[in-house]
Design an enzyme around this catalytic site. Structure first.
Site, mmCIF file in Angstrom:
data_model
loop_
_atom_site.group_PDB
_atom_site.id
_atom_site.type_symbol
_atom_site.label_atom_id
_atom_site.label_comp_id
_atom_site.label_asym_id
_atom_site.label_seq_id
_atom_site.Cartn_x
_atom_site.Cartn_y
_atom_site.Cartn_z
ATOM 1 N N LYS A 314 38.993 44.911 47.580
ATOM 2 C CA LYS A 314 40.170 44.047 47.499
ATOM 3 C C LYS A 314 41.187 44.685 46.558
ATOM 4 O O LYS A 314 40.883 45.021 45.416
ATOM 5 C CB LYS A 314 39.777 42.661 46.993
ATOM 6 C CG LYS A 314 39.016 41.840 48.015
ATOM 7 C CD LYS A 314 38.380 40.608 47.418
ATOM 8 C CE LYS A 314 39.384 39.626 46.898
ATOM 9 N NZ LYS A 314 38.718 38.378 46.428
ATOM 10 N N GLU A 356 32.915 37.749 33.175
ATOM 11 C CA GLU A 356 32.534 38.024 34.559
ATOM 12 C C GLU A 356 31.023 38.210 34.679
ATOM 13 O O GLU A 356 30.424 37.869 35.695
ATOM 14 C CB GLU A 356 33.261 39.270 35.072
ATOM 15 C CG GLU A 356 34.739 39.054 35.376
ATOM 16 C CD GLU A 356 34.973 38.272 36.665
ATOM 17 O OE1 GLU A 356 34.055 38.205 37.500
ATOM 18 O OE2 GLU A 356 36.078 37.725 36.825
ATOM 19 N N GLU A 408 35.838 38.459 53.170
ATOM 20 C CA GLU A 408 35.984 37.191 52.449
ATOM 21 C C GLU A 408 36.295 36.021 53.389
ATOM 22 O O GLU A 408 37.260 35.266 53.203
ATOM 23 C CB GLU A 408 37.064 37.293 51.372
ATOM 24 C CG GLU A 408 36.966 36.189 50.324
ATOM 25 C CD GLU A 408 37.982 36.313 49.202
ATOM 26 O OE1 GLU A 408 37.865 35.536 48.245
ATOM 27 O OE2 GLU A 408 38.870 37.179 49.294
ATOM 28 N N ARG A 412 31.384 35.460 50.618
ATOM 29 C CA ARG A 412 32.046 36.168 49.518
ATOM 30 C C ARG A 412 32.891 35.235 48.657
ATOM 31 O O ARG A 412 33.208 35.559 47.508
ATOM 32 C CB ARG A 412 32.909 37.300 50.073
ATOM 33 C CG ARG A 412 33.545 38.178 48.990
ATOM 34 C CD ARG A 412 34.106 39.444 49.578
ATOM 35 N NE ARG A 412 34.817 40.236 48.599
ATOM 36 C CZ ARG A 412 35.271 41.458 48.817
ATOM 37 N NH1 ARG A 412 35.074 42.031 49.996
ATOM 38 N NH2 ARG A 412 35.915 42.125 47.889
#
Length: 534
Positions: A314, A356, A408, A412
């Protein structure tokens, strides 16, 4: 490092194979074999006598037989003769049965070493150095084609040995999605061997590699990366873009286009991102769209980009209305992660990456979550030899999910845990709020919404908030931002059919995607979090 695979130390005579190999074996607790000494032991003659009495052909046949036997064993450190791997069959056996490291040395120092040594049969004659230079020229292409190259010119044996252990210990993950796959190399000190890693990846890069970096990272690591690429035979240029989320814009991408055009980068070239998540996103978008796509290599330098942004394909930029509203899927063809660069990362950036890691822990990495829960993060968390393993484990969560859903459109979406509120807060702050801090707040919002919806217990709320606080991450929403968050979320790219998608945790390792969260529940949770911020 796989204890079953051998480690071969090779290179021209005089580069230090035996002394380095012995030091490497001691560090690894392995048996060391010097091939010349092994041949002498088996034949009962010195190498010089074999050459003098039997000739080089007999020596090479004996060498091949000894190497065949040694390469069939497991877990050895083997210092080969300088010409052992000239034989294609020997070279194939070495590459298939272990890791091959070629030591190099600058010509002047190599000449000095060889002039003071005696008893080398291939250097007999009136001008030994001329013979050595001719032999080195004959073998140069073979040496250059070997996987790893480490310079021993002016460095102590122990330092060279440590470098050998580092490259041999690298972890290689494979990400598969969209009908293709790419390697992810993780290892301490890999940045200095970037060119070797790129060559090992067999990328179809025929022209220049342009390093896209920023004014913070480039002075620290730009020259190391460029020199390594050039040493591996690549042309390497540099493009510097501004640092910071506020520069993740189409204007910055336009600047990259102009630089690539000036450098005449064509479809055979590559863009290499050297920096954090912003640099990776912008450079990746440029690589996806310049000439309808050129090769992309990701070399992340922040913890956040190592475990998240560099993998998955991405890319994108922000618009004033929201984050990542313009972008493209562009998978990298190679990712190279060197945990040693974390040593120069500011504390707040490390903390941002830990957010994260907590997110990945909640989604599917209970071991990491419990580790962060039991041991509050500090810099020593990354100063140990476990850094590569921790990164690989957290990254494995994302790889597994991306492989299931590269575009996605389904599973995802769970990687957006904490990002619905987090992205809104980032945009409202003009991107002054760090991504990790925003995600931490978003994680609290998500688990509190899940609790209000009856999907989880207050115990999970307390557990997630506690692990965030213990790692110096925020757990309350800035009160002044509450009114704008809902409007910002409406513009979020994660909306589906006009409805916001929420990723909600039901337990550690158990998250779901929900589209039916009542707006009043979201409002109540945010206001409660805002009240707690004072």
């Amino acid at each position: 490092m796989d204890s079953r695979r051998n480690l071969y130390i090779t290179g021209f005579m005089g580069v230090g194979k035996s002394s380095v190999g012995s030091a490497v074996a001691e560090r690894l607790g392995r048996r060391f074999v010097d091939m010349d000494r092994e041949i002498e032991s088996q034949v009962g003659k010195s190498i010089a006598d074999i050459f003098a009495q039997d000739g080089e052909d007999v020596f090479r046949d004996t060498e091949a037989a000894v190497f065949r036997e040694l390469s069939g064993r497991a877990g050895l450190v083997i210092a080969t003769g300088g010409g052992t791997l000239v034989d294609p069959e020997n070279r194939t056996r070495a590459l298939e049965s272990g890791t091959v490291v070629c030591l190099t040395c600058e010509t002047e120092e190599l000449a000095r070493r060889l002039r003071v040594e005696e008893g080398r049969p291939l250097l007999a004659g009136d001008d030994p150095w001329a013979a050595a230079a001719a032999l080195l020229g004959h073998r140069a292409v073979m040496y250059a084609d070997l996987p790893w190259h480490i310079d021993s010119t002016t460095r102590p044996v122990e330092e060279v040995a440590e470098d050998v252990v580092r490259v041999a210990s690298a972890t290689v993950l494979t990400a598969r999605h969209g009908g293709s796959e790419y390697p992810i190399w993780i290892g301490s000190g890999l940045l200095a061997h970037l060119g070797d890693v790129v060559r090992r990846a067999n990328l179809d890069v025929r022209t220049e590699i342009v390093i896209v970096s920023n004014p913070v990272v480039h002075p620290l690591y730009g020259e190391v990366a460029r020199s390594s690429l050039q040493a591996a035979g690549y042309e390497a240029g540099t493009c510097i873009i501004p640092d910071g989320e506020q520069y993740k814009t189409l204007d910055t991408v336009r600047g990259i286009y102009e630089d690539l055009l000036q450098k005449r980068l064509d479809r055979g070239g590559a863009v290499l991102s050297l920096g954090g998540g912003v640099t990776g996103d912008v450079a990746g978008f440029a690589a996806a769209t310049y000439l309808r796509g050129v090769h992309l290599i990701q070399v992340p330098t922040t913890l956040l980009s190592m475990i998240d942004a560099s993998v998955g394909g991405k890319t994108g930029v922000n618009l004033p209305e929201g984050k990542n509203l313009v972008g493209a899927f562009k998978r990298p063809e190679l990712v190279v992660i060197d945990p040693r660069v974390l040593g120069t990362l500011p504390e707040e950036e490390l903390r941002s990456g830990v957010a994260e890691m907590v997110k990945h822990g909640i989604i599917g990495d209970r071991a990491t979550f419990e580790e962060l829960e039991g041991r509050p993060y500090d810099r020593t968390f990354w100063d140990t030899g476990k850094a590569a393993d921790r990164i690989a484990r957290s990254l494995g969560v994302k790889i597994g999910i991306v492989e299931q859903d590269p575009q996605e459109i389904g599973r995802r979406a769970v990687l957006n845990l904490g990002h619905t509120v987090g992205h809104a807060l980032e945009a409202l702050s003009g991107y002054e709020l760090r991504h990790g801090d925003a995600v931490a707040i978003g994680l609290v919002a998500a688990v509190r919404i899940a609790c209000r919806q009856g999907l989880t217990s207050s115990g999970l709320v307390e557990r997630i908030e506690r692990v965030l606080r213990r790692n110096n991450l925020p757990t309350s929403c800035p009160a002044r931002r509450i009114d704008g968050v809902e409007a910002a979320m409406v513009r979020d790219k994660k909306r589906a059919d006009g409805v916001l998608r929420w990723v909600l945790p039901r337990g550690i390792g158990d998250v779901i995607v929900a589209n039916d969260v009542p707006p009043e529940v979201v409002r109540e949770v945010l206001r409660d979090m805002g009240a707690r911020s004072g």
